[in-house]
Scaffold this active site. Structure first.
Site, mmCIF file in Angstrom:
data_model
loop_
_atom_site.group_PDB
_atom_site.id
_atom_site.type_symbol
_atom_site.label_atom_id
_atom_site.label_comp_id
_atom_site.label_asym_id
_atom_site.label_seq_id
_atom_site.Cartn_x
_atom_site.Cartn_y
_atom_site.Cartn_z
ATOM 1 N N ARG A 1 20.935 -1.209 43.973
ATOM 2 C CA ARG A 1 20.638 -0.203 44.997
ATOM 3 C C ARG A 1 21.926 0.072 45.768
ATOM 4 O O ARG A 1 22.565 -0.859 46.255
ATOM 5 C CB ARG A 1 19.548 -0.698 45.950
ATOM 6 N N THR B 1 11.454 1.464 43.448
ATOM 7 C CA THR B 1 11.689 0.257 42.637
ATOM 8 C C THR B 1 10.686 0.188 41.486
ATOM 9 O O THR B 1 11.041 -0.046 40.333
ATOM 10 C CB THR B 1 11.563 -1.001 43.531
ATOM 11 N N ASP C 1 2.669 9.417 78.389
ATOM 12 C CA ASP C 1 4.048 9.300 77.872
ATOM 13 C C ASP C 1 4.154 8.345 76.687
ATOM 14 O O ASP C 1 5.240 8.049 76.206
ATOM 15 C CB ASP C 1 4.990 8.839 78.990
ATOM 16 N N GLN D 1 15.673 -6.803 56.992
ATOM 17 C CA GLN D 1 16.991 -6.855 57.657
ATOM 18 C C GLN D 1 17.165 -8.273 58.203
ATOM 19 O O GLN D 1 17.201 -8.507 59.404
ATOM 20 C CB GLN D 1 17.060 -5.792 58.768
ATOM 21 N N LYS E 1 18.421 -4.624 38.707
ATOM 22 C CA LYS E 1 18.402 -3.357 39.456
ATOM 23 C C LYS E 1 19.596 -3.301 40.410
ATOM 24 O O LYS E 1 20.047 -4.331 40.886
ATOM 25 C CB LYS E 1 17.064 -3.314 40.232
ATOM 26 N N ASP F 1 13.282 -6.767 40.097
ATOM 27 C CA ASP F 1 14.679 -7.075 40.413
ATOM 28 C C ASP F 1 14.874 -8.588 40.394
ATOM 29 O O ASP F 1 13.901 -9.346 40.388
ATOM 30 C CB ASP F 1 15.119 -6.477 41.769
ATOM 31 N N GLU G 1 3.314 5.103 76.625
ATOM 32 C CA GLU G 1 3.307 3.670 76.958
ATOM 33 C C GLU G 1 1.877 3.143 76.878
ATOM 34 O O GLU G 1 0.920 3.893 77.053
ATOM 35 C CB GLU G 1 3.879 3.455 78.371
ATOM 36 N N ASP H 1 5.676 -7.403 42.712
ATOM 37 C CA ASP H 1 6.664 -7.236 43.783
ATOM 38 C C ASP H 1 6.039 -7.605 45.125
ATOM 39 O O ASP H 1 4.816 -7.727 45.235
ATOM 40 C CB ASP H 1 7.176 -5.783 43.810
HETATM 41 C C1 R5P Z 1 13.272 -5.205 47.351
HETATM 42 O O1 R5P Z 1 14.067 -6.109 47.188
HETATM 43 C C2 R5P Z 1 11.812 -5.405 47.579
HETATM 44 O O2 R5P Z 1 11.331 -6.569 46.970
HETATM 45 C C3 R5P Z 1 11.030 -4.209 47.098
HETATM 46 O O3 R5P Z 1 11.211 -4.095 45.703
HETATM 47 C C4 R5P Z 1 11.497 -2.957 47.765
HETATM 48 O O4 R5P Z 1 11.606 -3.149 49.148
HETATM 49 C C5 R5P Z 1 10.548 -1.812 47.490
HETATM 50 O O5 R5P Z 1 11.041 -0.652 48.104
HETATM 51 P P1 R5P Z 1 10.873 0.758 47.413
HETATM 52 O O6 R5P Z 1 9.424 0.943 47.083
HETATM 53 O O7 R5P Z 1 11.351 1.722 48.457
HETATM 54 O O8 R5P Z 1 11.750 0.787 46.217
#
Ligand code: R5P
Length: 300
Positions: A194, A226, A34, A94, A192, A168, A36, A218
């Site tokens: 979103r 992004t 299942d 999150q 940027k 960003d 687990e 990044d």
């Molecule tokens: C956003 O603030 C993060 O630093 C990344 O730029 C973002 O999570 C990348 O996600 P994706 O590749 O889906 O644009």
């Protein structure tokens, strides 16, 4: 010290163990029909310092559950202390409420990590520098930026023809840190937007002076949106060579194909998340964080 691995990134765990000159300790991870899992420790670990390597990347929920069970098994078997190496911390984006009614998933994860009895954590390039403060246990927050700086120096990209670019405004701090490691390499940032409901990205403009070569930096690449939006904007603004440096290769959906087709010449990532063969592409180069993790573990 005993080093154990969950199932999310065994190659990295093996490299870390090799750096520490120990063999990876065996673990039974049995999966029932299942889905687990049953975790069992075979070795005698009474009064041993145990290390578990388990990035909680996709599938994050399963990888977290496995990590909780491994730590529980180690504690019940008498481990003196358990250090979890979670090179990619799932749910880190999150970390607060963006819109009314949302859960703070990261806080729930942190409470559970602490409740299960972890003694220390080693994490990499967190989305926000405030995350370590949310824990009540010691956290070492490592960064792949020194690996990127080394790569940039090896390529002899100079401050007169190269600019670091944050895709960003939230990533400017990261780019400034790299700039310091590279004797003040200039930097710029993209503004940027979103849409939180649709996820649609728009790269509006560049702040700062561009040069013929741009290195986009990044923390992670998930859909690739992004990076690709940033690269297109840089091209439009006259940049002719684009390289990407991102710590975590989350690579959701068709990100590998999109990155291969993108304006970037090369995409450098690290092995905080294992990239399976079918997600690797010609423009990709993977740098290893194993030596850095082993160095940190030697100080524990
Ligand atoms: C956003 O603030 C993060 O630093 C990344 O730029 C973002 O999570 C990348 O996600 P994706 O590749 O889906 O644009």
């Amino acid at each position: 010290m005993k080093v154990f691995s969950g199932s999310s990134n065994k190659p990295l765990a093996q490299k870390i163990a090799k750096e520490l000159k120990v063999a990876l300790s065996p673990l039974e991870i049995h999966i029932f029909p299942d889905g687990e899992k049953r975790i069992r420790v075979f070795e005698r670990i009474v009064d041993e310092h145990c290390v578990v390597v388990q990035p909680t990347s996709t599938p994050a929920d399963q990888n977290y559950m496995e990590l909780f069970f491994i730590v529980d098994a180690l504690k019940r078997s008498g481990a003196k202390a358990v250090t979890a190496v979670i090179p990619y911390l799932g749910y880190q984006r999150q970390d607060h409420i963006f819109r009314d009614g949302e859960a703070v998933s990261l806080e729930v994860v942190i409470r559970t990590l602490e409740a299960v009895g972890m003694d220390k954590l080693i994490l990499f390039d967190l989305h926000s520098i405030k995350i370590p403060e949310l824990f009540h246990i010691p956290v070492s927050h490592l960064s792949a930026l020194p690996l990127f700086a080394e790569k940039i120096k090896k390529n002899a990209w100079t401050n007169s023809d190269t600019v670091l670019v944050s895709p960003d405004m939230g990533g400017v701090r990261r780019v400034k840190q790299l700039c310091e490691m590279l004797s003040g390499m200039p930097y710029a940032s993209i503004v940027k937007n979103r849409n939180l409901a649709t996820g649609k990205l728009t790269a509006e403009r560049v702040e700062g002076r561009l040069k013929k070569r741009a290195l986009i930096v990044d923390d992670m690449i998930s859909s690739g949106g992004t990076i690709i939006t940033a690269a297109n904007l840089l091209l439009k603004n006259g940049v002719s060579e684009i390289y990407v440096f991102a710590t975590h290769p989350v690579f959701s959906d068709a990100a590998p194909q999109a990155l291969q087709k993108s304006a970037a010449q090369k995409v450098f990532v690290t092995d905080t998340i294992e990239v399976p063969k079918e997600k690797q592409f010609p423009k990709l180069e993977i740098l290893s964080v194993a030596e850095m993790v082993a160095g940190e573990l030697r100080t524990v």
